[in-house]
Design a protein around this motif. Structure first.
Motif, short mmCIF file in Angstrom:
data_model
loop_
_atom_site.label_atom_id
_atom_site.label_comp_id
_atom_site.label_asym_id
_atom_site.label_seq_id
_atom_site.Cartn_x
_atom_site.Cartn_y
_atom_site.Cartn_z
N THR A 1 4.08 -14.10 -16.86
CA THR A 1 2.82 -14.83 -16.71
C THR A 1 2.04 -14.35 -15.49
O THR A 1 0.89 -14.75 -15.29
CB THR A 1 3.07 -16.35 -16.61
N THR A 2 2.67 -13.49 -14.69
CA THR A 2 2.02 -12.82 -13.55
C THR A 2 2.53 -11.39 -13.55
O THR A 2 3.50 -11.07 -14.27
CB THR A 2 2.36 -13.48 -12.20
N PRO A 3 1.97 -10.51 -12.73
CA PRO A 3 2.48 -9.14 -12.70
C PRO A 3 3.79 -8.99 -11.94
O PRO A 3 4.40 -7.91 -11.95
CB PRO A 3 1.35 -8.36 -12.01
N ASN A 4 4.26 -10.05 -11.33
CA ASN A 4 5.39 -9.94 -10.41
C ASN A 4 6.69 -10.55 -10.93
O ASN A 4 6.69 -11.42 -11.83
CB ASN A 4 5.03 -10.59 -9.08
N TYR A 5 7.78 -10.10 -10.33
CA TYR A 5 9.10 -10.63 -10.65
C TYR A 5 9.14 -12.15 -10.42
O TYR A 5 8.53 -12.67 -9.50
CB TYR A 5 10.15 -9.96 -9.75
N GLY A 6 9.88 -12.83 -11.31
CA GLY A 6 10.06 -14.28 -11.17
C GLY A 6 9.19 -15.10 -12.11
O GLY A 6 9.29 -16.33 -12.13
N SER A 7 8.34 -14.45 -12.91
CA SER A 7 7.46 -15.19 -13.81
C SER A 7 7.76 -14.90 -15.29
O SER A 7 6.93 -15.14 -16.17
CB SER A 7 6.00 -14.86 -13.52
N ALA A 8 8.95 -14.35 -15.55
CA ALA A 8 9.28 -13.93 -16.92
C ALA A 8 9.55 -15.10 -17.85
O ALA A 8 10.04 -16.16 -17.46
CB ALA A 8 10.51 -13.02 -16.89
N VAL A 9 9.20 -14.89 -19.14
CA VAL A 9 9.53 -15.83 -20.23
C VAL A 9 10.35 -15.06 -21.25
O VAL A 9 10.47 -13.83 -21.17
CB VAL A 9 8.26 -16.40 -20.88
N ASP A 10 10.94 -15.77 -22.21
CA ASP A 10 11.78 -15.11 -23.21
C ASP A 10 10.93 -14.13 -24.04
O ASP A 10 10.08 -14.54 -24.83
CB ASP A 10 12.39 -16.17 -24.12
N PRO A 11 11.16 -12.82 -23.89
CA PRO A 11 10.32 -11.85 -24.60
C PRO A 11 10.56 -11.81 -26.11
O PRO A 11 9.64 -11.54 -26.88
CB PRO A 11 10.70 -10.52 -23.95
N VAL A 12 11.79 -12.08 -26.53
CA VAL A 12 12.10 -12.07 -27.97
C VAL A 12 11.37 -13.21 -28.67
O VAL A 12 10.75 -13.03 -29.72
CB VAL A 12 13.61 -12.14 -28.22
N ALA A 13 11.45 -14.40 -28.08
CA ALA A 13 10.75 -15.55 -28.66
C ALA A 13 9.24 -15.31 -28.66
O ALA A 13 8.54 -15.65 -29.63
CB ALA A 13 11.07 -16.81 -27.86
N PHE A 14 8.74 -14.69 -27.60
CA PHE A 14 7.32 -14.39 -27.51
C PHE A 14 6.88 -13.43 -28.63
O PHE A 14 5.89 -13.68 -29.32
CB PHE A 14 7.00 -13.78 -26.14
N LEU A 15 7.62 -12.34 -28.80
CA LEU A 15 7.28 -11.35 -29.82
C LEU A 15 7.39 -11.95 -31.23
O LEU A 15 6.54 -11.68 -32.09
CB LEU A 15 8.16 -10.13 -29.70
N ARG A 16 8.42 -12.74 -31.45
CA ARG A 16 8.57 -13.36 -32.77
C ARG A 16 7.42 -14.31 -33.08
O ARG A 16 6.96 -14.42 -34.22
CB ARG A 16 9.91 -14.08 -32.86
N ASP A 17 6.92 -14.97 -32.03
CA ASP A 17 5.76 -15.84 -32.21
C ASP A 17 4.51 -15.05 -32.57
O ASP A 17 3.60 -15.57 -33.19
CB ASP A 17 5.52 -16.64 -30.91
N LYS A 18 4.51 -13.77 -32.21
CA LYS A 18 3.39 -12.89 -32.54
C LYS A 18 3.61 -12.18 -33.87
O LYS A 18 2.82 -11.30 -34.26
CB LYS A 18 3.21 -11.83 -31.43
N GLY A 19 4.69 -12.52 -34.57
CA GLY A 19 4.95 -11.92 -35.87
C GLY A 19 5.76 -10.65 -35.82
O GLY A 19 5.85 -9.92 -36.82
N VAL A 20 6.37 -10.34 -34.67
CA VAL A 20 7.17 -9.12 -34.53
C VAL A 20 8.64 -9.44 -34.77
O VAL A 20 9.21 -10.34 -34.13
CB VAL A 20 7.01 -8.51 -33.11
N THR A 21 9.25 -8.72 -35.69
CA THR A 21 10.67 -8.91 -35.95
C THR A 21 11.49 -8.12 -34.93
O THR A 21 11.37 -6.89 -34.88
CB THR A 21 11.05 -8.45 -37.37
N VAL A 22 12.27 -8.81 -34.15
CA VAL A 22 13.06 -8.15 -33.10
C VAL A 22 14.54 -8.21 -33.48
O VAL A 22 15.02 -9.28 -33.86
CB VAL A 22 12.84 -8.83 -31.74
#
Length: 224
Positions: free
Chosen positions: A203-224
């Protein structure tokens, strides 16, 4: 004497009558022939006009169809381009998922901050979405030596993607990239037990602001 005169007059009268009949018949035949010829000419002219009109209509219909097809093709191309610009993709192809988001282990100071994609060194790394490169370089591009060589891309709506442990970086800060564009090659730089791509959504360019990338991509319609 009177008999002969009468007989001659009668013959003359009959001859005149026959001549008149023949003349009338001949005139009627000529008149009928002229009418038939005129009617035939009219029929031929109408037929030719009908054929020309039909050809023009066929040509107009073909031109209208070609114009409609071209318009449809242009709209399809525009929609495809818009869809590509709006879409998200996996950052690498033919991978195996390894360490997952928030996984605990002695490899990390707390828990894992992204998703690892196990791939061979030198695998093409692509921008998961279009945006602007805001970080690129060694030392985790400023996030620490554990990330090795890294890139961070800024997307819309306050979303950033990070790519780490790279063997080579092929983009620069400030560069605008499109979805699927080559940005680097995978590797095993930094704190890594083997070749893979470490991928984060932040959510920012820096370390410490990460969210689950797999859940994020799947929400965008990407099969991971």
């Amino acid at each position: 004497m009177s008999k002969r005169v009468t007989s001659r007059s009668s013959r003359t009268s009959r001859l005149r009558t026959r001549a008149a009949v023949l003349a009338v018949g001949l005139g009627a035949s000529v008149a009928l022939g002229t009418g038939v010829a005129a009617a035939a000419g009219t029929t031929l002219d109408s037929s030719a006009a009908g054929t020309t009109a039909s050809a023009l209509q066929t040509q107009a219909a073909a031109q209208a169809k070609a114009a409609a097809d071209a318009k449809k093709a242009a709209a399809t191309t525009k929609q495809t381009a818009a869809k590509k610009a709006a879409s998200w993709i996996d950052p690498v192809k033919k991978y195996t998922l390894s360490a997952s988001f928030a996984q605990a282990g002695n490899m990390w100071s707390s828990t894992h901050s992204g998703q690892d994609f196990a791939v061979a060194t030198g695998t093409q790394v692509m921008a998961a979405h279009g945006g602007t490169v805001v970080k690129a370089g060694g030392n985790g591009a400023g996030d620490g030596p554990a990330y090795g060589n890294a890139v961070v891309i800024k997307h819309g709506n306050g979303t950033y993607s990070q790519y780490a442990h790279l063997s080579r970086i092929d983009v620069k800060v400030g560069q605008v990239v499109s979805t699927g564009q080559h940005i680097a090659l995978s590797g095993s730089t930094g704190n890594s037990s083997g070749p893979h791509l470490h991928f984060e959504i932040r959510t920012t360019p820096n370390y410490g602001s990460a969210v689950d990338p797999v859940a994020f991509l799947r929400d965008k319609g990407v099969t991971v």
